[in-house]
Design an enzyme around this catalytic site. Structure first.
Site, PDB file in Angstrom:
ATOM      1  N   CYS A 154       0.844  -1.195   0.000  1.00 19.16           N
ATOM      2  CA  CYS A 154       0.000   0.000   0.000  1.00 19.16           C
ATOM      3  C   CYS A 154       0.882   1.248   0.000  1.00 19.16           C
ATOM      4  O   CYS A 154       1.960   1.258   0.568  1.00 19.16           O
ATOM      5  CB  CYS A 154      -0.864   0.029   1.247  1.00 19.16           C
ATOM      6  SG  CYS A 154      -1.956  -1.388   1.383  1.00 19.16           S
ATOM      7  N   HIS A 210      28.801 -34.963  18.251  1.00 20.01           N
ATOM      8  CA  HIS A 210      29.386 -35.871  17.264  1.00 20.01           C
ATOM      9  C   HIS A 210      30.546 -35.236  16.501  1.00 20.01           C
ATOM     10  O   HIS A 210      30.895 -35.709  15.415  1.00 20.01           O
ATOM     11  CB  HIS A 210      28.299 -36.346  16.293  1.00 20.01           C
ATOM     12  CG  HIS A 210      27.193 -37.090  16.971  1.00 20.01           C
ATOM     13  ND1 HIS A 210      27.362 -38.339  17.537  1.00 20.01           N
ATOM     14  CD2 HIS A 210      25.914 -36.734  17.229  1.00 20.01           C
ATOM     15  CE1 HIS A 210      26.225 -38.731  18.090  1.00 20.01           C
ATOM     16  NE2 HIS A 210      25.320 -37.762  17.920  1.00 20.01           N
TER      17      HIS A 210
END
Ligand code: M6R
Length: 627
Positions: A2, A523
């Site tokens: 707008c 890990h």
């Protein structure tokens, strides 16, 4: 997006407003309107479609004399280009909106989150609404307060204070013909005010007023301006006056476009509430929660075309958005999703079986690897969809169903607002699929795909809160800009945000960064942690919060420095982390849209601190059109 224009001064308000709206046309709109104060009151003319339709209506007399005819030393008016959010594309939904007596005119950008509640309250007072918009509550509220004895300015403040969400509002009253009131709430819509010695301009964007003035002020979140011809007073919502710094916009079009910002990336980060408002407009009925994605409807409605599974193909930031989309689509619509790099998919001989949709995500729509992956899907009979920002791009032309990001132009090489809008597009897609298939899978009571879609009404406001000024970014950049390595951890739906955070940092500041799912730390990456290693942990209060806390403890046990991105008000995490960046509490599936923002802001501050070329980092291009 707008567009807003207002004028108060000796020149012809109608022609200045029409010219301003024309300058904002490039942002797109579906209808337009103008309100001009004349001798006999406010006259509004509105038209669906192009501005030329509005101009012809005005030339034919419109709903009023085409030009301001007041015998006053100034003329005044407001104009608006609308992209529909609440209510269809019709003349009566176009702005400006009026109170019953037609004495107060209002234009607005954004979403009024509590409009259903406000509308109910006003209807209980006997007020009849003429449009389906959320905007219309504003003139009625102001009117109600004026009838209770408040003068216009006080009534306007009282109404503005009641609006929830991110909004930009401009209004005028026939009873006080020398004042325009403009307010900015949150970040969905900016307000710039141009000031010449005897006239004042209001606009949503600088290009709208650049033909007339270079002297401007910008409203911040929570500020209201009372504009008179040639002067402006600014207040906070509690009425405290604010002294504003005037800016002079340089003549060259690039600085004009950057406005108050130093870099395009910074501007694009701060316009994300507005970009997301545009992404949502017209696609969610916030009363029923129904999602409509016109350009995909054929594929979604037609039973044989309802996808049995989706392969998402994308690169870089768009791939990270796809990983979040996997969570969303699988959780909400229960459709299995595989996500792959465009560059891998094209050479891995993917299993393309009946019922598969290949979804390409690409802001540029021109990324060679993503296009190649999409064309493999197409050649082997899959339906091909695209989530794309660049209109008319190759990805759009290749796809049979398209969802536009509607992020507006993104100039910085570093993707920011296209990341957020492509997540929101996938959230909408997930809700649309679930609603068509009638899937009711979510654990939370009342959290069906209709209420999940209704949650989106709060998103621009939450983004606005996440964009509030916060000294933490500068503090962190000052402390850590000389580190050569960073680790980013996240889990669940926020794991891709860790990947995105690492990409943002390395891309613009050239610091090495790794993003990991937090559970994977043990890990391997844990070996990297020592007292020199900053670890950024996304640890909002979601379903994996406790897991993230235990990861943070493991980092701390090895001497690492923890910077947590946490839910506002979480006192517990403050005891665990060295630094905390807050994001507001939000429904879990919307949290990545918020947690992405601190990643962008932090990377930006670091790159600026290091003197890097933020908008055009070395070796990178905005569209990677080669393999
Ligand atoms: O235009 P695309 O979305 O297809 O671009 C994909 C990547 O090149 C892009 O996301 C890149 O990683 C950005 N520079 C990240 O900020």
């Amino acid at each position: 997006m707008c567009g807003i224009i207002g004028y108060l001064g000796p020149r012809n308000a109608t022609s200045i407003i029409l010219n301003g709206l024309r300058r904002l046309e490039y942002r797109g709109y579906d209808s337009a309107g103008i309100a001009i104060l004349s001798n006999d009151g406010i006259h509004v003319t509105r038209a669906v479609g192009k501005l030329s339709n509005l101009e012809s209506r005005l030339q034919q007399g419109g709903d009023s004399p085409p030009f301001a005819t007041r015998d006053a030393p100034h003329s005044m008016g407001i104009g608006h280009t609308r992209w529909a959010t609440h209510g269809g594309v019709t003349e009566h939904n176009a702005h400006p909106h009026l109170n019953d007596a037609g004495t107060i005119a209002v234009i607005q950008n954004g979403i009024i989150e509590n409009f259903i509640e406000l509308k109910g309250e006003l209807q209980a007072e006997g007020i009849r609404f003429r449009s389906e918009t959320d905007t219309e509550v504003i003139p009625h509220l102001v009117d109600l307060y004026m009838k209770a004895g408040m003068p216009f300015v006080r009534a306007a403040f009282a109404a503005i204070v009641r609006l929830q969400g991110s909004n930009a509002v401009v209004m005028m009253s026939a009873q006080e013909p020398d004042k325009l009131i403009a307010a900015r709430l949150g970040n969905a819509g900016g307000i710039v005010i141009g000031i010449n010695p005897d006239e004042t301009f209001v606009a949503s964007d600088i290009p709208g007023i650049l033909d007339y003035t270079r002297n401007v002020i910008f409203l911040e979140d929570g500020e209201v301006a009372i504009a008179q011809a040639g002067r402006v007073s600014v207040y906070r919502l509690d009425g405290a006056p604010v002294s504003k710094q005037r800016h002079v916009i340089a003549w060259d079009p690039v600085s004009a476009e950057k406005g108050e910002y130093r870099h395009f990336m910074q501007k694009e980060i701060f316009e994300q509430a507005r970009a997301v408002t545009d992404t949502l407009r017209g696609r969610v009925n916030f009363e029923t929660g129904e999602v409509t994605l016109e350009s995909l409807e054929a594929g979604v409605k037609n039973a044989e075309k309802f996808p049995a599974r989706i392969h998402t193909v994308a690169c870089g930031t768009s791939k990270h958005a796809g990983l979040i989309g996997k969570f969303l689509i699988e959780r909400i619509a229960r459709v299995p999703v595989e996500v792959d790099y465009g560059s891998e998919y094209r050479y891995r001989d993917p299993l393309i079986e009946p019922g598969l949709a290949v979804l390409g995500i690409t802001q540029s729509g021109e990324t060679a690897d993503t296009l190649a992956a999409m064309s493999i899907g197409k050649a082997r009979g899959a339906q091909v969809w695209a989530i794309v920002n660049a209109i008319g791009s190759q990805a759009e032309r290749m796809a049979t169903g398209v969802i536009h990001m509607r992020a507006g132009p993104e100039i910085g090489v570093c993707s920011t607002k296209t990341f957020l809008t492509s997540i929101v597009d996938q959230y909408l897609l997930a809700c649309a699929l679930a609603q068509r298939a009638n899937v009711q899978t979510f654990e939370r009571s009342n959290a069906d795909p209709f209420s999940l879609a209704r949650d989106l009404a709060h998103l621009p406001g939450l983004i606005g809160q996440t964009l509030k000024p916060d000294p933490i970014y500068e503090v962190l950049a000052n402390y850590f800009h000389d580190r050569r390595h960073f680790l980013f951890l996240g889990r669940g739906i926020n794991y891709p945000i860790a990947l995105e955070g690492a990409l943002k940092l390395k891309e613009i500041s050239y610091i090495h960064a790794e993003g990991y799912p937090a559970g994977e730390m043990k890990h391997g990456p844990i070996a990297l942690i020592d007292e020199t290693m900053p670890v950024i942990c996304v640890a909002v209060q979601d379903g994996v919060y406790e897991k993230m806390i235990s990861q943070i403890e493991q980092v701390k046990a090895r001497g690492g420095i923890v910077i947590a991105i946490a839910t506002e008000g979480d006192g517990f995490i403050r005891q665990k982390a060295d630094y905390v960046i807050n994001v507001p509490a939000a429904p879990e599936l919307l949290t990545p849209v918020l947690t992405a923002i601190p990643m962008q802001r932090l990377a930006y501050e670091m790159a600026v601190r290091l003197g890097c070329d933020v908008d055009q980092p070395r070796n990178l291009a905005k569209s990677v059109t080669v393999e």
